[in-house]
Design a protein around this motif. Sequence first.
Motif, PDB file in Angstrom:
ATOM      1  N   THR A  29       3.879   8.697   0.833  1.00 40.03           N
ATOM      2  CA  THR A  29       4.774   7.738  -0.678  1.00 40.03           C
ATOM      3  C   THR A  29       3.835   8.176  -1.475  1.00 40.03           C
ATOM      4  N   VAL A  30       2.198   8.114  -1.320  1.00 33.86           N
ATOM      5  CA  VAL A  30       1.397   8.287  -2.476  1.00 33.86           C
ATOM      6  C   VAL A  30       0.048   8.431  -1.649  1.00 33.86           C
ATOM      7  N   TYR A  31      -0.880   8.302  -2.496  1.00 34.57           N
ATOM      8  CA  TYR A  31      -2.432   8.591  -2.011  1.00 34.57           C
ATOM      9  C   TYR A  31      -2.593   7.428  -1.490  1.00 34.57           C
ATOM     10  N   GLY A  32      -3.193   7.017  -0.691  1.00 38.66           N
ATOM     11  CA  GLY A  32      -4.071   5.777  -0.868  1.00 38.66           C
ATOM     12  C   GLY A  32      -5.386   5.563  -1.151  1.00 38.66           C
ATOM     13  N   LEU A  33      -6.955   4.567  -1.572  1.00 38.42           N
ATOM     14  CA  LEU A  33      -7.844   4.487  -1.459  1.00 38.42           C
ATOM     15  C   LEU A  33      -8.287   3.718  -0.531  1.00 38.42           C
ATOM     16  N   LEU A  87      -2.153  -3.384   4.829  1.00 35.95           N
ATOM     17  CA  LEU A  87      -3.250  -2.610   6.145  1.00 35.95           C
ATOM     18  C   LEU A  87      -2.585  -1.696   7.103  1.00 35.95           C
ATOM     19  N   HIS A  88      -3.114  -0.143   7.037  1.00 39.65           N
ATOM     20  CA  HIS A  88      -2.203   0.747   7.443  1.00 39.65           C
ATOM     21  C   HIS A  88      -2.703   1.213   8.576  1.00 39.65           C
ATOM     22  N   VAL A  89      -1.688   1.013   9.633  1.00 42.53           N
ATOM     23  CA  VAL A  89      -1.910   1.364  11.119  1.00 42.53           C
ATOM     24  C   VAL A  89      -1.568   2.497  11.472  1.00 42.53           C
ATOM     25  N   THR A 114      -0.725 -13.866   4.572  1.00 43.40           N
ATOM     26  CA  THR A 114       0.129 -13.290   5.522  1.00 43.40           C
ATOM     27  C   THR A 114      -0.443 -12.882   4.989  1.00 43.40           C
ATOM     28  N   VAL A 115      -0.096 -10.856   6.277  1.00 44.83           N
ATOM     29  CA  VAL A 115      -0.841  -9.701   5.378  1.00 44.83           C
ATOM     30  C   VAL A 115       0.141  -9.150   5.703  1.00 44.83           C
ATOM     31  N   ALA A 116       0.137  -7.533   4.748  1.00 45.14           N
ATOM     32  CA  ALA A 116       1.006  -6.760   4.435  1.00 45.14           C
ATOM     33  C   ALA A 116       0.454  -5.815   5.588  1.00 45.14           C
ATOM     34  N   ALA A 140      -5.164  -0.072   2.056  1.00 43.24           N
ATOM     35  CA  ALA A 140      -5.448   0.912   0.695  1.00 43.24           C
ATOM     36  C   ALA A 140      -4.480   0.840  -0.328  1.00 43.24           C
ATOM     37  N   PRO A 141      -5.026   0.462  -1.232  1.00 43.01           N
ATOM     38  CA  PRO A 141      -3.908   0.568  -2.197  1.00 43.01           C
ATOM     39  C   PRO A 141      -3.946   1.837  -2.590  1.00 43.01           C
ATOM     40  N   SER A 142      -2.983   2.018  -3.672  1.00 35.73           N
ATOM     41  CA  SER A 142      -2.192   3.625  -3.916  1.00 35.73           C
ATOM     42  C   SER A 142      -4.320   3.284  -5.036  1.00 35.73           C
ATOM     43  N   ALA A 143      -4.171   5.101  -4.750  1.00 34.63           N
ATOM     44  CA  ALA A 143      -5.071   5.806  -5.090  1.00 34.63           C
ATOM     45  C   ALA A 143      -5.422   5.555  -6.818  1.00 34.63           C
ATOM     46  N   LEU A 202       6.986   7.711  -3.900  1.00 33.03           N
ATOM     47  CA  LEU A 202       7.558   5.440  -4.432  1.00 33.03           C
ATOM     48  C   LEU A 202       6.269   5.457  -3.828  1.00 33.03           C
ATOM     49  N   GLU A 203       6.182   4.466  -3.882  1.00 29.74           N
ATOM     50  CA  GLU A 203       5.352   3.802  -3.169  1.00 29.74           C
ATOM     51  C   GLU A 203       6.162   2.738  -2.116  1.00 29.74           C
ATOM     52  N   SER A 204       5.662   2.149  -0.733  1.00 30.24           N
ATOM     53  CA  SER A 204       6.680   1.759   0.465  1.00 30.24           C
ATOM     54  C   SER A 204       7.630   0.963  -0.536  1.00 30.24           C
ATOM     55  N   THR A 205       8.541   0.260   0.306  1.00 29.25           N
ATOM     56  CA  THR A 205       9.484  -1.296   0.327  1.00 29.25           C
ATOM     57  C   THR A 205       8.524  -1.744   0.822  1.00 29.25           C
ATOM     58  N   LEU A 238       9.670  -8.328  -1.964  1.00 27.41           N
ATOM     59  CA  LEU A 238       9.381  -7.702  -2.943  1.00 27.41           C
ATOM     60  C   LEU A 238       8.829  -6.467  -3.871  1.00 27.41           C
ATOM     61  N   ARG A 239       9.145  -5.629  -3.539  1.00 24.98           N
ATOM     62  CA  ARG A 239       9.400  -4.320  -3.509  1.00 24.98           C
ATOM     63  C   ARG A 239       9.909  -3.116  -3.385  1.00 24.98           C
ATOM     64  N   PRO A 240      10.928  -2.794  -4.460  1.00 23.69           N
ATOM     65  CA  PRO A 240      12.112  -1.663  -3.812  1.00 23.69           C
ATOM     66  C   PRO A 240      11.436  -0.394  -3.567  1.00 23.69           C
TER      67      PRO A 240
END
Length: 323
Positions: free
Chosen positions: A26-30, A57-59, A109-111, A133-136, A170-173, A185-187
């Motif tokens: 999607t995009v670069y993460g930090l 959280l990225h797995v 809750t966790v994303a 990681a949020p978008s960087a 574009l960032e994830s759904t 929560l986000r398209p």
Amino acid sequence: METGTDIKKAASLIRKGGLVAFPTETVYGLGANGLDPIAVAKIFAVKQRPSFDPLILHVGNPEMARELFAQPDNMVVKMLMQHFWPGPLTIVAQKQDIVPDIVTSGMDTVAVRMPDNPYALDLIREAGVPVAAPSANLFGRLSPTQSQHVRKQLKGIDYLVEGGQTRIGLESTIVSVEEHGLRLLRPGHITTDQIREAIPGIVIRSAGENEDGNKIQAPGQLKSHYSPEKPLYIFRHTLQNPGPSAGVILFTMHPGNQMHPGRTIILSPRGDLLEAAANLFSALHEMENDPLVGEIHIQAVEEKGIGIAMMDRIRKAAHRHQS
Ligand code: TXA
Ligand code: MG
């Protein structure tokens, strides 16, 4: 900052509590070790976020998610993971205790998502921990789809994984799993139609809607976001009299789209919305960097499929410039 493709080194920096920027589809993460609150706090410092927003959280595989979700055997969670992972779908559900509060802003809750990018997957698997990681990008600024966008905005990163241009752009759904079904929560790239196809009969509510169709407040849904540092205006069909300092972003080549003499970027010459979405943030970055451009005009796209997510980002980017 050090840039390269040494994943072993990047993973060891993550394990030691460092910050690594990396590409996803999607995009670069930090990224930082998502189980280490101090490492996660560094993310907020480098991004200059004024308050703690919850992070994804990225797995590296679905098994890693089992340790983060309180009910990993929930049927909806399982079906979403099966159908859409690895891929641009973030699942929000009840968390387990090992997830630090700083990751979830104190929510229960966790994303979580499993990205579909070989560098990202190698990095997470090699680190052996979920990577927060949020978008960087700096807070409120454009999301990065190329490593140079990260370099332009952020200081204080230990390593930047060079992975070229991100495929989706574009960032994830984001969907949250609730009693009634799902809430969008986000398209993003994955549409609600695709989710309905994967889970027949699933109820999907929009972010600001309760059982009675009334409005509610959803977290992390700021109206202004992802903004370029120049005024951005949306136009529908044709642009009337753009000034000499106008930078114009067009969806495609079209007889109605006259090329104006200043700076023009065409998101997809062949009129493909997916290609246009992948190029959206790069085009905005380019206009932001171009000294000849004073204000940016962007053409609206049809709100179908990925067009819904594109217009969501375009409106947020333009929001602070509307009266
Ligand atoms: O594609 C993406 O999702 C990228 C790449 C790097 O994976 N990441 C990304 O992260 O866009 P970020 O931090 O820019 O956006 C994450 C969104 C925020 O709007 C946040 O409010 C929401 O996810 N979020 C995170 N945890 C949440 C939770 N527990 N409940 C509701 N929303 C949550
Ligand atoms: Mg972001």
